[in-house]
Write an enzyme that holds these catalytic residues in place. Structure first.
Site, PDB file in Angstrom:
ATOM      1  N   HIS A  11     -52.989 -21.480 -65.428  1.00 47.60           N
ATOM      2  CA  HIS A  11     -52.614 -22.687 -66.159  1.00 47.60           C
ATOM      3  C   HIS A  11     -51.387 -22.477 -67.038  1.00 47.60           C
ATOM      4  O   HIS A  11     -51.167 -21.405 -67.591  1.00 47.60           O
ATOM      5  CB  HIS A  11     -53.790 -23.166 -67.020  1.00 47.60           C
ATOM      6  CG  HIS A  11     -54.231 -22.157 -68.045  1.00 47.60           C
ATOM      7  ND1 HIS A  11     -53.668 -22.065 -69.298  1.00 47.60           N
ATOM      8  CD2 HIS A  11     -55.182 -21.195 -67.995  1.00 47.60           C
ATOM      9  CE1 HIS A  11     -54.257 -21.098 -69.983  1.00 47.60           C
ATOM     10  NE2 HIS A  11     -55.177 -20.543 -69.217  1.00 47.60           N
ATOM     11  N   ASP A  12     -50.571 -23.522 -67.107  1.00 43.68           N
ATOM     12  CA  ASP A  12     -49.394 -23.572 -67.977  1.00 43.68           C
ATOM     13  C   ASP A  12     -48.298 -22.584 -67.571  1.00 43.68           C
ATOM     14  O   ASP A  12     -47.362 -22.352 -68.327  1.00 43.68           O
ATOM     15  CB  ASP A  12     -49.767 -23.328 -69.447  1.00 43.68           C
ATOM     16  CG  ASP A  12     -50.778 -24.335 -69.950  1.00 43.68           C
ATOM     17  OD1 ASP A  12     -50.433 -25.523 -70.062  1.00 43.68           O
ATOM     18  OD2 ASP A  12     -51.939 -23.944 -70.221  1.00 43.68           O
TER      19      ASP A  12
ATOM     20  N   GLY B 215     -52.360 -17.181 -67.318  1.00 49.96           N
ATOM     21  CA  GLY B 215     -51.841 -18.399 -67.917  1.00 49.96           C
ATOM     22  C   GLY B 215     -50.591 -18.175 -68.743  1.00 49.96           C
ATOM     23  O   GLY B 215     -50.323 -17.078 -69.236  1.00 49.96           O
TER      24      GLY B 215
END
Length: 266
Positions: A121-122, A139
């Site tokens: 994520h991100d 992430g």
């Protein structure tokens, strides 16, 4: 015309271009957008607020756009943006962003994600990036253009890898990797410049010579790293490649710079 296999489950709210192909037993959620020429071969799941660029191909058992593997995630409407002409092989997982990381995970164009690799994520992945089998990207990572990860390599959260770098297979990378760098090991150390990759991509001898001189100054010279960076900036101000390395080291970051295990010239 769009080709959807009878066994596929496609939410009527999903936006599919006219020539998308959806193979057997695929599942597509209501917020998904697919551009022209996208192919889901079979057993692919695409969920969340996910967009997939033109001509990207996704192979069986990939899980794209499901909720991020972050215990702080509370269901915020974050997104996953995948560019065009990507190859996403079997069992690949890609997660959307979170409120703590800018709400978006972004993958560029012309990338290859081989079997069982993961985009956390991100994270932001550039163009022409290659993840070999089982590469793990945590992430909040940032990956530059033309980076290659060998099989089984893993990058710590908030890590950065500069463009044209090479990460050796099975490497555990907990520090930032300079542009054009070559790192290997557990924990990974900087081993020199990615000279093979630079030759293959058409960099001139003059460009590589400047980078080699700058590398030796930066990592084998006298004084502190800050002092050596300042000296490199003065001596190689006319070299865009060296200045990219200098700017990368100077940039604010969450991780330290990956360094040679011993003083090592290239």
């Amino acid at each position: 015309m769009t080709e959807i296999h009878p066994t596929a489950t496609v939410d009527p709210k999903a936006q599919l271009a006219s020539d998308v192909k959806v193979g057997p037993y695929c599942v597509i959620g209501p917020h998904v957008v697919m551009d022209e020429g996208v192919v889901l071969h079979s057993h692919v799941v695409v969920e969340g607020r996910t967009s997939i660029g033109a001509r990207t191909q996704i192979y069986p058992f990939a899980s794209i756009g499901h909720a991020p593997q972050d215990l702080k995630y509370k269901g915020e409407p974050s997104t996953l943006e995948i560019g065009s002409d990507n190859l996403i092989r079997e069992h690949v997982t890609m997660n959307p962003g979170t409120e703590g990381g800018g709400m978006v995970t972004r993958v560029g164009n012309h990338c290859a994600f081989l079997a069982s690799s993961h985009v956390g994520h991100d994270s932001i992945v550039g163009n022409h990036v290659v993840f070999s089998n089982s590469v793990l990207l945590a992430g909040h990572c940032k990956i530059g253009d033309y980076v290659i990860f060998g099989g089984g390599a893993a990058l710590h959260q908030f890590g950065r890898v500069g463009k044209h770098a090479f990460i050796g297979g099975m490497s555990a990378v907990e520090s930032d990797v300079i542009p054009y760098g070559l790192v290997v090991g557990n924990r990974a150390n900087l081993m020199g410049l990615n000279l093979v990759g630079l030759r293959r991509r058409g960099f001139s001898r003059e460009q590589m010579h400047a980078m080699r001189e700058a590398y030796n100054l930066l990592f084998s010279g006298q004084g502190t790293l800050r002092e050596r960076v300042a000296e490199a900036a003065d001596r190689f101000s006319s070299s865009p490649e060296v200045m990219e390395i200098v700017d990368f080291i100077r940039a604010e970051a969450d991780r330290a710079i990956c360094l040679p295990r011993l003083d090592r010239a290239v």
